[in-house]
Design an enzyme around this catalytic site. Structure first.
Site, PDB file in Angstrom:
ATOM      1  N   SER A 162       0.869  -1.183   0.000  1.00 11.49           N
ATOM      2  CA  SER A 162       0.000   0.000   0.000  1.00 11.49           C
ATOM      3  C   SER A 162       0.903   1.228   0.000  1.00 11.49           C
ATOM      4  O   SER A 162       2.116   1.126   0.250  1.00 11.49           O
ATOM      5  CB  SER A 162      -0.907  -0.017   1.239  1.00 11.49           C
TER       6      SER A 162
ATOM      7  N   GLU B  46       1.237   5.554   0.970  1.00 11.66           N
ATOM      8  CA  GLU B  46       0.684   6.658   1.778  1.00 11.66           C
ATOM      9  C   GLU B  46       0.995   8.024   1.166  1.00 11.66           C
ATOM     10  O   GLU B  46       2.118   8.275   0.730  1.00 11.66           O
ATOM     11  CB  GLU B  46       1.300   6.553   3.181  1.00 11.66           C
TER      12      GLU B  46
ATOM     13  N   THR C 167      -2.802  10.858   5.060  1.00 13.28           N
ATOM     14  CA  THR C 167      -2.580  11.288   6.441  1.00 13.28           C
ATOM     15  C   THR C 167      -3.557  12.400   6.832  1.00 13.28           C
ATOM     16  O   THR C 167      -4.209  13.017   5.982  1.00 13.28           O
ATOM     17  CB  THR C 167      -1.136  11.771   6.683  1.00 13.28           C
TER      18      THR C 167
ATOM     19  N   ALA D  51      -3.767  16.449  13.170  1.00 19.60           N
ATOM     20  CA  ALA D  51      -4.576  16.768  14.347  1.00 19.60           C
ATOM     21  C   ALA D  51      -4.683  18.285  14.482  1.00 19.60           C
ATOM     22  O   ALA D  51      -3.670  18.976  14.448  1.00 19.60           O
ATOM     23  CB  ALA D  51      -3.920  16.174  15.591  1.00 19.60           C
TER      24      ALA D  51
ATOM     25  N   HIS E 192      -6.446   8.343   7.232  1.00 23.78           N
ATOM     26  CA  HIS E 192      -5.939   8.290   8.597  1.00 23.78           C
ATOM     27  C   HIS E 192      -6.876   9.166   9.420  1.00 23.78           C
ATOM     28  O   HIS E 192      -7.402  10.166   8.923  1.00 23.78           O
ATOM     29  CB  HIS E 192      -4.529   8.878   8.685  1.00 23.78           C
TER      30      HIS E 192
ATOM     31  N   ARG F 274      -3.551   8.151  17.509  1.00 24.79           N
ATOM     32  CA  ARG F 274      -3.709   9.225  18.482  1.00 24.79           C
ATOM     33  C   ARG F 274      -3.365  10.563  17.837  1.00 24.79           C
ATOM     34  O   ARG F 274      -4.068  11.540  17.983  1.00 24.79           O
ATOM     35  CB  ARG F 274      -2.781   8.997  19.687  1.00 24.79           C
TER      36      ARG F 274
ATOM     37  N   ASP G  95      -0.460  13.774  17.010  1.00 19.84           N
ATOM     38  CA  ASP G  95       0.332  14.686  17.848  1.00 19.84           C
ATOM     39  C   ASP G  95      -0.286  16.066  17.735  1.00 19.84           C
ATOM     40  O   ASP G  95      -0.584  16.518  16.632  1.00 19.84           O
ATOM     41  CB  ASP G  95       1.782  14.747  17.345  1.00 19.84           C
TER      42      ASP G  95
ATOM     43  N   ALA H   4      -4.727   5.993  21.214  1.00 21.76           N
ATOM     44  CA  ALA H   4      -5.317   5.366  20.016  1.00 21.76           C
ATOM     45  C   ALA H   4      -6.225   4.182  20.364  1.00 21.76           C
ATOM     46  O   ALA H   4      -7.201   3.931  19.658  1.00 21.76           O
ATOM     47  CB  ALA H   4      -4.208   4.927  19.067  1.00 21.76           C
TER      48      ALA H   4
ATOM     49  N   TYR I 249       5.397   0.305  16.518  1.00 15.21           N
ATOM     50  CA  TYR I 249       6.730   0.933  16.588  1.00 15.21           C
ATOM     51  C   TYR I 249       7.810  -0.098  16.945  1.00 15.21           C
ATOM     52  O   TYR I 249       8.099  -0.317  18.129  1.00 15.21           O
ATOM     53  CB  TYR I 249       6.709   2.060  17.641  1.00 15.21           C
TER      54      TYR I 249
ATOM     55  N   ALA J 281       7.197   6.604  24.765  1.00 13.59           N
ATOM     56  CA  ALA J 281       6.860   5.433  25.599  1.00 13.59           C
ATOM     57  C   ALA J 281       7.719   5.434  26.861  1.00 13.59           C
ATOM     58  O   ALA J 281       8.916   5.740  26.802  1.00 13.59           O
ATOM     59  CB  ALA J 281       7.089   4.153  24.809  1.00 13.59           C
TER      60      ALA J 281
ATOM     61  N   LYS K  87      -4.498  -1.724  21.698  1.00  9.60           N
ATOM     62  CA  LYS K  87      -5.135  -1.325  20.435  1.00  9.60           C
ATOM     63  C   LYS K  87      -5.678  -2.563  19.710  1.00  9.60           C
ATOM     64  O   LYS K  87      -6.748  -2.525  19.114  1.00  9.60           O
ATOM     65  CB  LYS K  87      -4.135  -0.588  19.529  1.00  9.60           C
TER      66      LYS K  87
ATOM     67  N   PHE L 236      13.981  14.173  10.397  1.00  8.40           N
ATOM     68  CA  PHE L 236      12.690  13.548  10.637  1.00  8.40           C
ATOM     69  C   PHE L 236      12.845  12.315  11.547  1.00  8.40           C
ATOM     70  O   PHE L 236      12.052  12.085  12.456  1.00  8.40           O
ATOM     71  CB  PHE L 236      12.120  13.160   9.265  1.00  8.40           C
TER      72      PHE L 236
ATOM     73  N   HIS M  53       4.173  -1.188   3.357  1.00 11.19           N
ATOM     74  CA  HIS M  53       3.427   0.071   3.250  1.00 11.19           C
ATOM     75  C   HIS M  53       4.458   1.168   2.971  1.00 11.19           C
ATOM     76  O   HIS M  53       5.342   1.411   3.801  1.00 11.19           O
ATOM     77  CB  HIS M  53       2.686   0.347   4.567  1.00 11.19           C
TER      78      HIS M  53
HETATM   79  P1  FAD Z   1      -0.804   5.552  20.780  1.00  9.28           P
HETATM   80  O1  FAD Z   1      -0.878   4.148  20.318  1.00  9.28           O
HETATM   81  O2  FAD Z   1      -1.926   6.093  21.578  1.00  9.28           O
HETATM   82  O3  FAD Z   1       0.567   5.698  21.586  1.00  9.28           O
HETATM   83  C1  FAD Z   1       1.127   6.964  21.838  1.00  9.28           C
HETATM   84  C2  FAD Z   1       2.098   6.907  23.012  1.00  9.28           C
HETATM   85  O4  FAD Z   1       1.359   6.780  24.227  1.00  9.28           O
HETATM   86  C3  FAD Z   1       3.057   5.713  22.995  1.00  9.28           C
HETATM   87  O5  FAD Z   1       4.267   6.166  23.562  1.00  9.28           O
HETATM   88  C4  FAD Z   1       2.405   4.697  23.918  1.00  9.28           C
HETATM   89  O6  FAD Z   1       3.332   3.829  24.505  1.00  9.28           O
HETATM   90  C5  FAD Z   1       1.766   5.622  24.948  1.00  9.28           C
HETATM   91  N1  FAD Z   1       0.548   5.104  25.572  1.00  9.28           N
HETATM   92  C6  FAD Z   1      -0.472   4.468  24.986  1.00  9.28           C
HETATM   93  N2  FAD Z   1      -1.442   4.203  25.877  1.00  9.28           N
HETATM   94  C7  FAD Z   1      -1.021   4.722  27.065  1.00  9.28           C
HETATM   95  C8  FAD Z   1      -1.566   4.796  28.382  1.00  9.28           C
HETATM   96  N3  FAD Z   1      -2.785   4.293  28.654  1.00  9.28           N
HETATM   97  N4  FAD Z   1      -0.852   5.405  29.345  1.00  9.28           N
HETATM   98  C9  FAD Z   1       0.385   5.937  29.088  1.00  9.28           C
HETATM   99  N5  FAD Z   1       0.957   5.890  27.860  1.00  9.28           N
HETATM  100  C10 FAD Z   1       0.256   5.296  26.868  1.00  9.28           C
HETATM  101  N6  FAD Z   1       0.301  11.341  12.845  1.00  9.28           N
HETATM  102  C11 FAD Z   1      -0.607  12.246  12.419  1.00  9.28           C
HETATM  103  O7  FAD Z   1      -0.767  13.296  13.033  1.00  9.28           O
HETATM  104  N7  FAD Z   1      -1.355  12.027  11.285  1.00  9.28           N
HETATM  105  C12 FAD Z   1      -1.248  10.879  10.567  1.00  9.28           C
HETATM  106  O8  FAD Z   1      -1.947  10.704   9.563  1.00  9.28           O
HETATM  107  C13 FAD Z   1      -0.306   9.885  11.014  1.00  9.28           C
HETATM  108  N8  FAD Z   1      -0.187   8.713  10.366  1.00  9.28           N
HETATM  109  C14 FAD Z   1       0.664   7.748  10.873  1.00  9.28           C
HETATM  110  C15 FAD Z   1       0.710   6.496  10.244  1.00  9.28           C
HETATM  111  C16 FAD Z   1       1.535   5.491  10.731  1.00  9.28           C
HETATM  112  C17 FAD Z   1       1.540   4.145  10.037  1.00  9.28           C
HETATM  113  C18 FAD Z   1       2.373   5.747  11.868  1.00  9.28           C
HETATM  114  C19 FAD Z   1       3.293   4.686  12.375  1.00  9.28           C
HETATM  115  C20 FAD Z   1       2.317   6.982  12.491  1.00  9.28           C
HETATM  116  C21 FAD Z   1       1.468   7.991  12.024  1.00  9.28           C
HETATM  117  N9  FAD Z   1       1.361   9.234  12.653  1.00  9.28           N
HETATM  118  C22 FAD Z   1       0.459  10.170  12.184  1.00  9.28           C
HETATM  119  C23 FAD Z   1       2.187   9.543  13.823  1.00  9.28           C
HETATM  120  C24 FAD Z   1       1.447   9.234  15.141  1.00  9.28           C
HETATM  121  O9  FAD Z   1       0.266  10.002  15.238  1.00  9.28           O
HETATM  122  C25 FAD Z   1       2.378   9.573  16.291  1.00  9.28           C
HETATM  123  O10 FAD Z   1       3.433   8.653  16.337  1.00  9.28           O
HETATM  124  C26 FAD Z   1       1.714   9.713  17.657  1.00  9.28           C
HETATM  125  O11 FAD Z   1       2.637  10.297  18.548  1.00  9.28           O
HETATM  126  C27 FAD Z   1       1.255   8.405  18.256  1.00  9.28           C
HETATM  127  O12 FAD Z   1       0.124   7.919  17.667  1.00  9.28           O
HETATM  128  P2  FAD Z   1      -0.350   6.396  17.994  1.00  9.28           P
HETATM  129  O13 FAD Z   1      -1.623   6.186  17.310  1.00  9.28           O
HETATM  130  O14 FAD Z   1       0.750   5.466  17.766  1.00  9.28           O
HETATM  131  O15 FAD Z   1      -0.610   6.565  19.578  1.00  9.28           O
END
Ligand code: FAD
Length: 276
Positions: free
Chosen positions: A7, A9, A40, A43, A68, A98, A100, A114, A136, A143, A156, A207, A257
């Site tokens: 796929s 992106e 993508t 936020a 996304h 989730r 940023d 997330a 990751y 983390a 998740k 990056f 991907h």
């Molecule tokens: P989560 O899975 O929620 O994790 C985020 C952090 O919180 C991790 O360090 C995790 O260990 C920690 N955590 C989770 N749950 C808890 C809890 N209950 N208590 C304490 N800590 C916790 N960003 C964008 O803005 N737009 C996009 O379109 C986008 N696309 C992406 C696509 C891919 C394939 C990837 C790998 C990343 C993408 N990102 C995007 C980046 C991503 O949004 C960031 O990496 C963000 O910081 C984390 O998102 P996540 O969904 O992995 O979060």
């Protein structure tokens, strides 16, 4: 031999010219027959409408589009509206994140992580969407520990994710170790490696520092040695990324991907070299 799915992106361009350029890129990449194109989503930022526009354009072209969707900075009702919009349009796959918050924005929104977004999507829309989540192999930079990050990934999956796409990496061992850790936790969903082609080393280095992806020393030293010689950087970049993909396929990766950065050239070359 089993065919490896892949796929691609895109990010939503900021300008009409960028949208036009992306149409040409997409036409070129569509010929490679990827499984889907993902788009993508920023936020709390102004590109959100462009994400919708790009997603619906891809769909009108008869290709599968996977938007996304990030939850940070949003309310449940905002996310519900977006889900309904996608469902009504016949979108069947979402990458749930989730996200940023942009600097200066302080309201974290109603869903903190997330896994809560995945849970919300399932509660609102049942099994309508195929949900992808982020993984990751070198661990998320925020983390508390690798073990904590893995537990967050499992939450998740337990909340209803169907598959995962990884942050990009250049260490095959990190991916294989992550996969073993998933196995040990009983996580059975496909974890698809995210692949970042290399066109500009200085941009990649900046990056990678921010997102926690390691550029191995031998690669970094070699790229640095090329200085401003962009042709050598591109050629070496294509070689190392093709080799990475070959190793991953040989190790049984469930797909690839590509983070194409809205450029058709490098992904086309890599896909053709791999014979996908
Ligand atoms: P989560 O899975 O929620 O994790 C985020 C952090 O919180 C991790 O360090 C995790 O260990 C920690 N955590 C989770 N749950 C808890 C809890 N209950 N208590 C304490 N800590 C916790 N960003 C964008 O803005 N737009 C996009 O379109 C986008 N696309 C992406 C696509 C891919 C394939 C990837 C790998 C990343 C993408 N990102 C995007 C980046 C991503 O949004 C960031 O990496 C963000 O910081 C984390 O998102 P996540 O969904 O992995 O979060």
């Amino acid at each position: 031999m089993r065919k490896t799915n892949f796929s691609i992106e895109f990010f939503p361009p900021q300008t009409p010219e960028g949208m036009e350029k992306l149409r040409a890129t997409r036409a070129q990449l569509a010929r490679l027959q990827p499984e889907f194109f993902s788009v993508t989503y920023g936020a709390g930022c102004s590109t959100q409408e462009r994400t919708f526009e790009t997603v619906f354009e891809i769909q009108r072209e008869g290709l599968e589009a996977a938007p996304h969707l990030s939850c940070v900075g949003s309310s449940r009702s905002q996310i519900r509206d977006i889900l309904n919009r996608y469902r009504e349009a016949g979108i069947g796959r979402i990458v749930a994140l989730r996200g940023d918050l942009p600097s200066g924005v302080v309201d974290p929104g109603e869903l903190r992580y997330a896994n809560e977004l995945v849970e919300f999507i399932r509660a609102e829309t049942g099994d309508h969407f195929h949900i992808e989540v982020a993984a990751y192999p070198e661990y998320h930079p925020q983390a508390r520990s690798p073990q904590d990050d893995l537990r967050a990934f499992k939450r998740k999956v337990d909340a209803g994710a169907d598959s995962a796409i990884t942050q990009y990496f250049y260490n095959t061992d990190a991916y294989l170790h992550f996969r073993d850790e998933c196995d040990a936790l009983g996580i059975v969903i496909p974890v698809v490696p995210g692949i970042m082609p290399i066109v500009s080393f200085s941009k990649l280095a900046r990056f990678s520092d921010a997102c926690g992806a390691e550029i191995p020393r031998w690669m970094r030293r070699k790229f640095e040695g090329f200085g401003d010689d962009t042709a050598s950087i591109k050629a070496f970049g294509l070689d190392v990324v093709t080799d990475l993909c070959e190793s991953l396929i040989a190790e049984g990766a469930p797909g690839l991907h590509f983070y194409c950065m809205n450029q058709a050239g490098p992904v086309s070359t890599i896909v053709q070299r791999l014979g996908l």
